[in-house]
Design an enzyme around this catalytic site. Structure first.
Site, PDB file in Angstrom:
ATOM      1  N   ASP A  27      32.634  33.587  60.993  1.00 61.59           N
ATOM      2  CA  ASP A  27      33.613  34.661  60.902  1.00 61.59           C
ATOM      3  C   ASP A  27      32.898  36.015  60.974  1.00 61.59           C
ATOM      4  O   ASP A  27      31.974  36.283  60.192  1.00 61.59           O
ATOM      5  CB  ASP A  27      34.380  34.546  59.584  1.00 61.59           C
ATOM      6  N   ASP A  57      53.291  35.599  45.173  1.00 66.78           N
ATOM      7  CA  ASP A  57      52.926  37.003  45.263  1.00 66.78           C
ATOM      8  C   ASP A  57      54.005  37.776  46.012  1.00 66.78           C
ATOM      9  O   ASP A  57      55.183  37.424  45.975  1.00 66.78           O
ATOM     10  CB  ASP A  57      51.561  37.100  45.953  1.00 66.78           C
ATOM     11  N   ASP A  64      44.322  34.766  61.060  1.00 63.25           N
ATOM     12  CA  ASP A  64      43.388  34.187  60.095  1.00 63.25           C
ATOM     13  C   ASP A  64      44.107  33.399  59.007  1.00 63.25           C
ATOM     14  O   ASP A  64      43.468  32.793  58.149  1.00 63.25           O
ATOM     15  CB  ASP A  64      42.540  35.290  59.437  1.00 63.25           C
ATOM     16  N   HIS A 122      49.854  42.935  49.162  1.00 53.76           N
ATOM     17  CA  HIS A 122      49.066  42.313  48.098  1.00 53.76           C
ATOM     18  C   HIS A 122      48.921  40.809  48.330  1.00 53.76           C
ATOM     19  O   HIS A 122      47.824  40.247  48.240  1.00 53.76           O
ATOM     20  CB  HIS A 122      49.749  42.604  46.758  1.00 53.76           C
ATOM     21  N   ASN A 171      44.039  44.678  35.064  1.00 53.65           N
ATOM     22  CA  ASN A 171      43.177  45.832  35.337  1.00 53.65           C
ATOM     23  C   ASN A 171      43.325  46.917  34.282  1.00 53.65           C
ATOM     24  O   ASN A 171      43.199  48.101  34.572  1.00 53.65           O
ATOM     25  CB  ASN A 171      43.504  46.418  36.716  1.00 53.65           C
ATOM     26  N   SER A 219      43.109  41.034  40.650  1.00 55.89           N
ATOM     27  CA  SER A 219      44.011  40.338  41.570  1.00 55.89           C
ATOM     28  C   SER A 219      43.245  39.613  42.660  1.00 55.89           C
ATOM     29  O   SER A 219      43.706  38.605  43.199  1.00 55.89           O
ATOM     30  CB  SER A 219      44.974  41.335  42.221  1.00 55.89           C
TER      31      SER A 219
END
Length: 955
Positions: free
Chosen positions: A116, A150, A159, A183, A275, A347
């Site tokens: 990749d 999510d 991908d 996200h 966070n 995350s």
């Protein structure tokens, strides 16, 4: 995930040209045909020169052996032989003249990495967790699926598209999971982007597949019921692992129930720790069984400054500078249209761990959720004392904790007596053997493909038994057992050597026995266990006083040396007659004395009864069994008697402090046979008073009003011995108003006084004196000096007050982009106002702000802060939010408020717990922020800012 977590994305604009594919190629002499899978390659080493080598090769080249390579300079050659003929061929080769050794040819592999092109941007953090090393042995499996619950996924991303097996939108109930936020697409790429496909990035899970579950609205907001629906759908539709890169500080029973549902269905749940940069629990990460993942920094040396941490965090993974997939049409988080971006946060740490778990699951699909968690946590390391649990994950080390999928074979048991050799063939690191239904024996290392252990069979019954074995990792994680084998035991029984059969014993006597090969043994009297000895020859003390005067059967049975197995063969029954006296001690009080002449427990009284006339001697024996005091009492009549124990030697000198045996030894002769009796109790001598050190509580002040604030006075001390600790409280005139006593063990001790007198009424405010007294079981006593304590009549009162500031008193104000976001005094309709204006693009994360610092009133504690703003919005609607500064230097965004009214009024923007938001100087700082969430011109004309403080004072 919520809108409070929005952060400016870092765009990725660099890429690698070409491939990272590299290989290590091993070469030798001209290659022969590669061996078949069922063949074995051997390398034969020969001493001497080339002639000896040629001779040996000629002799070895037979129809069943094929010579593959010759290494003249090394005096060696290699041969291929069928696996079934391996043992016989090795033996024949080793017997040839000149052959020094025969070794198996080990296997080497190409060392290749994914191709990749963006892998170099990932290399630092992937190398930190040893992902490339793990990929050399495990690429995962398309049968293993990670559910990314999510904001959705760009399902057409090149991908990601080949990896997505199913989708579900919990918000709409459809299968469309378009990701406007970005996200979820990013998280999916971290976990399992298509790897080694010549484009983009490599996913941690390599060949693992993805299930896309959308639970967020287009603005990124999440309703917990959608999350619950998404979790349950994923658990019901084949997910092996669920990744939840979202969270908040509020507990939800519905969310916990959904997580538990998934776990019970065999799904591992991985969640971001959050966070917030503090230790506040974040959910769902903090729920039981969830793998809560914190973040490490870009240097791989410390916890990322934004990462939540604490004892509820299980482990960590890199969370800074993570490169992954992004929606090709751009998104709220990642405006780029390149399809790739860079981001920070727990995350993105969580899906690294989810990908690692997928590799482990592929290694052994039969693993339970508990085994997966164990492998992840047991292999993590580093980052100690940083609140990141076991430390940073290590993909390669975790694979070594996966239980083997193989089973030991060729189980054999050599021998039938005493010590047997258990053996199994295995390809694992260790093997554990199991006899019958007993726990598995300790792990046995595998050497040369064979595990061998010497097993002591003492304590197991003769006859057939079952042997099982399991393959295990070096760290003790084991797979399932293979087919068992049956073997027989035929151990010799121990033999009683004394006393002789049909003899008579009296008083205290010894039964002796032995076994030719050792082991432990237990004594059975009339079938009841009466003693144990660990080694042969065995010696069992017996007190005939405790036996009836009759004939008894005696046996000795073989045991393990630890006594946990006592089912071995037993000696033949021995008939033994007990003819003893039976004195009985009825009381010994106090058994702990302090013979220091203070008239407090100086002596102990031993009371005993005799069933008939007996000659009595009272003996005192020390710990070693030596008699240190012998007091003949002569012949006593039947009935009760007493004797005073004074803790002295025969010469009257005092015995040392310690534990002693105080015994009644009696005798009586009838018809030429003397019967003996013996009974005893334990006595303790202690003449030293306990000590108290580190006593605290002098000059303390407490408030005995039941409002949970210093309601009790709790002085503390440290005791060097157990005893009764007494707190005595006196008033200013020296009168005792309260005593509180409690038995306390050795070590730290405390007693609480709640401010009441002996009648249960609260005492008046004022100063009182107090002392501690400790009294041990022997009556030894010690008292502390006199200390003081103050009783206050004040109580806690909860108060709410407003602290208001004019808008133009803001400590700072402005905007992130003056051309479209700013703060203006001149545009405000208030003489002292401040108009916040933001007409920037919503995708740019620009905002206008005004910062205020308030001073809170003095208080015992602060409970809650509400941030309020007075003013109006001219161009409706607008959105006002606030950021609050924490005492640790961090900033949090606790809430938003949609402004829909043109008229001036007070708006409560957010409310937060005061803990951590009011400094030691009583300062609290926050910003009012006007973002560009709504299209067009957003504005708010601010006249006043206010902090509504709920606090507690003493009155």
């Amino acid at each position: 995930m919520n809108r409070a977590s929005r952060a400016r994305p870092v765009l990725v604009i660099a890429a690698i040209a070409g491939s990272l594919l590299s290989a290590v190629i091993l070469s030798s002499a001209p290659a022969q045909a590669a061996p078949h899978a069922e063949d074995t390659v051997l390398i034969v080493h020969v001493s001497g020169g080339s002639s000896q080598l040629r001779t040996t090769i000629t002799r070895a080249d037979t129809p069943n052996v094929t010579v593959r390579h010759t290494f003249g300079a090394q005096h060696a050659f290699s041969v291929r032989v069928a696996a079934a003929d391996e043992a016989a061929t090795v033996a024949r080769l080793e017997a040839m003249p000149g052959v020094t050794s025969v070794e198996h040819s080990v296997v080497r592999h190409f060392s290749a990495g994914p191709n990749d092109p963006r892998l170099s941007q990932q290399a630092a953090y992937l190398n930190a967790v040893k992902a490339p090393t793990a990929w050399q042995t495990q690429h995962g499996s398309a049968a293993i699926k990670i559910a990314v619950i999510d904001s959705g996924i760009d399902v057409g991303h090149p991908d990601l598209a080949p990896k997505i097996v199913s989708t579900y939108n919990a918000v709409t109930g459809s299968t469309v999971i378009t990701d406007a936020v970005g996200h979820g697409t990013f998280v999916a790429g971290v976990a399992a982007a298509q790897t080694d496909n010549g484009i983009g990035v490599a996913g941690a899970g390599y060949d693992t597949r993805l299930i896309g579950v959308k639970i967020a609205g287009s603005d990124g907001s999440i309703s917990v019921d959608d999350e619950v629906a998404g979790i349950r759908w994923a658990a019901d539709h084949g997910a092996n692992i669920i990744n939840l890169s979202l969270g908040g500080p509020d507990y939800s029973s519905a969310e916990l129930t959904a997580v538990t549902y998934a776990q019970r269905k065999g799904v591992l749940v991985v969640a971001a720790a959050g966070n917030q940069g503090d230790t506040v629990k974040q959910y769902p990460a903090a729920y039981p069984g969830v793998v809560a993942v914190g973040a490490t920094d870009s240097a791989r040396t410390a916890r990322a400054d934004f990462s939540s941490y604490g004892p509820w965090v299980r482990l960590a993974a890199p969370g800074v500078g993570i490169v992954s997939t992004a929606p090709r049409a751009g998104s709220q988080f990642f405006p780029t249209t390149s399809g790739y971006a860079e981001g920070d946060g727990t995350s993105f740490s969580a899906p690294l761990v989810a990908g690692e778990a997928a590799l482990l699951k592929a290694q052994n699909p039969a693993q339970s959720v508990a085994q997966l968690r164990l492998a992840l946590i047991a292999s993590a390391h580093g980052y100690q004392n940083r609140g990141l649990g076991a430390g940073q994950v290590d993909f390669a080390a975790a694979l070594k904790h996966v239980p083997p999928t193989t089973n030991p074979t060729a189980l054999t048991v050599t021998g039938t007596q005493d010590r047997l050799e258990l053996q199994a063939t295995s390809s694992a690191a260790e093997v554990r053997f199991r006899i019958d239904s007993d726990p598995y024996l300790a792990p046995t290392p595998v050497t040369g493909g064979v595990a061998t252990v010497n097993w002591a069979s003492w304590g197991f019954p003769n006859g057939p038994h079952t042997l099982r074995a399991v393959d295990c990792t070096t760290y003790g994680e084991c797979g399932s057992s293979g087919a068992p084998v049956t073997f027989n035991l035929a151990n010799d029984a121990p033999a009683v050597t004394s006393p002789a059969a049909d003899s008579t014993a009296t008083g205290r006597f010894t039964i002796a026995a032995e076994h030719p090969s050792g082991g432990g043994a237990q004594l059975l009297v009339d079938g009841h266990v009466s003693g144990f000895a660990a080694t042969s020859p065995y010696s069992f003390p017996v007190n005939g006083t405790s036996l009836s005067d009759a004939q008894h059967t005696v046996q000795v049975q073989l045991c393990s040396t630890t006594g946990d197995h006592c089912g071995g063969p037993a000696s033949p029954d021995i008939a033994l007659t007990s003819a003893s006296l039976h004195p009985k001690i009825t009381s010994f009080s106090p058994a702990r004395i302090s013979p220091n002449h203070d008239r407090v427990k100086d002596t102990g009284t031993l009371t005993f009864t005799l069933p008939g006339p007996e000659s009595v001697v009272v003996q005192t024996l020390d710990r070693a069994g030596a008699v240190v005091r012998s007091a003949p009492l002569g012949t006593l009549d039947p009935g009760p008697h007493t004797w005073i124990w004074r803790g002295r030697h025969d010469d009257g000198s005092s015995l040392a402090d310690g534990s002693y045996t105080v015994a009644i030894a009696s005798s009586h002769a009838v018809d030429g046979f003397t019967r003996l009796g013996w009974t005893s109790r334990t006595g303790i001598i202690d003449v030293h008073a306990p000590t108290m050190t580190k006593t605290t509580g002098n000059r303390a002040v407490f408030y005995p009003y039941k409002d949970t604030y210093k309601d009790a006075f709790t002085p503390r001390t440290t005791l060097n011995d157990a005893g009764t600790l007494t707190l005595t409280v006196r008033d200013a005139h020296g009168r005792t108003i309260r005593t509180v006593s409690a038995v306390r063990a050795k070590g730290a001790a405390a007693i609480s006084w709640y401010g009441s007198n002996s009648g249960g009424h609260r005492v008046a405010a004022g100063t009182y004196t107090w002392t501690f007294t400790i009294t041990d079981a022997a009556g030894n006593m010690r008292r502390t000096p006199t200390y003081h304590v103050s009783v206050s009549a004040k109580r806690l009162v909860t108060t709410t007050t407003n602290v208001t500031a004019r808008a133009d008193s803001a400590s700072d104000s402005g905007g992130t982009k003056p051309s479209c976001s700013y703060a203006s005094r001149s545009q405000s309709v208030f003489a002292h106002g401040l108009r916040l204006v933001d007409g920037c693009s919503a995708a740019g994360f620009d905002y206008a702000f005004a910062r205020f610092v308030f001073t809170a009133p003095p208080a015992v504690s602060y409970k809650r802060l509400a941030i309020q703003a007075y003013g109006h919005s001219q161009h409706r609607p607008s959105e006002l939010m606030t950021s609050v500064q924490r005492n640790d230097g961090g900033v949090e965004v606790p809430g938003y408020r949609k402004i829909t009214f043109a008229g001036n009024q007070w708006y409560t923007i957010a409310s937060v717990p005061a803990a951590g938001h009011v400094t030691a100087h009583r300062h609290s700082a926050f910003e009012l922020i006007l973002d560009s969430y709504y299209p067009g011109r957003n504005d708010f004309d601010l006249g006043y800012a206010r902090l509504r403080i709920t606090y507690v004072t003493l009155r």
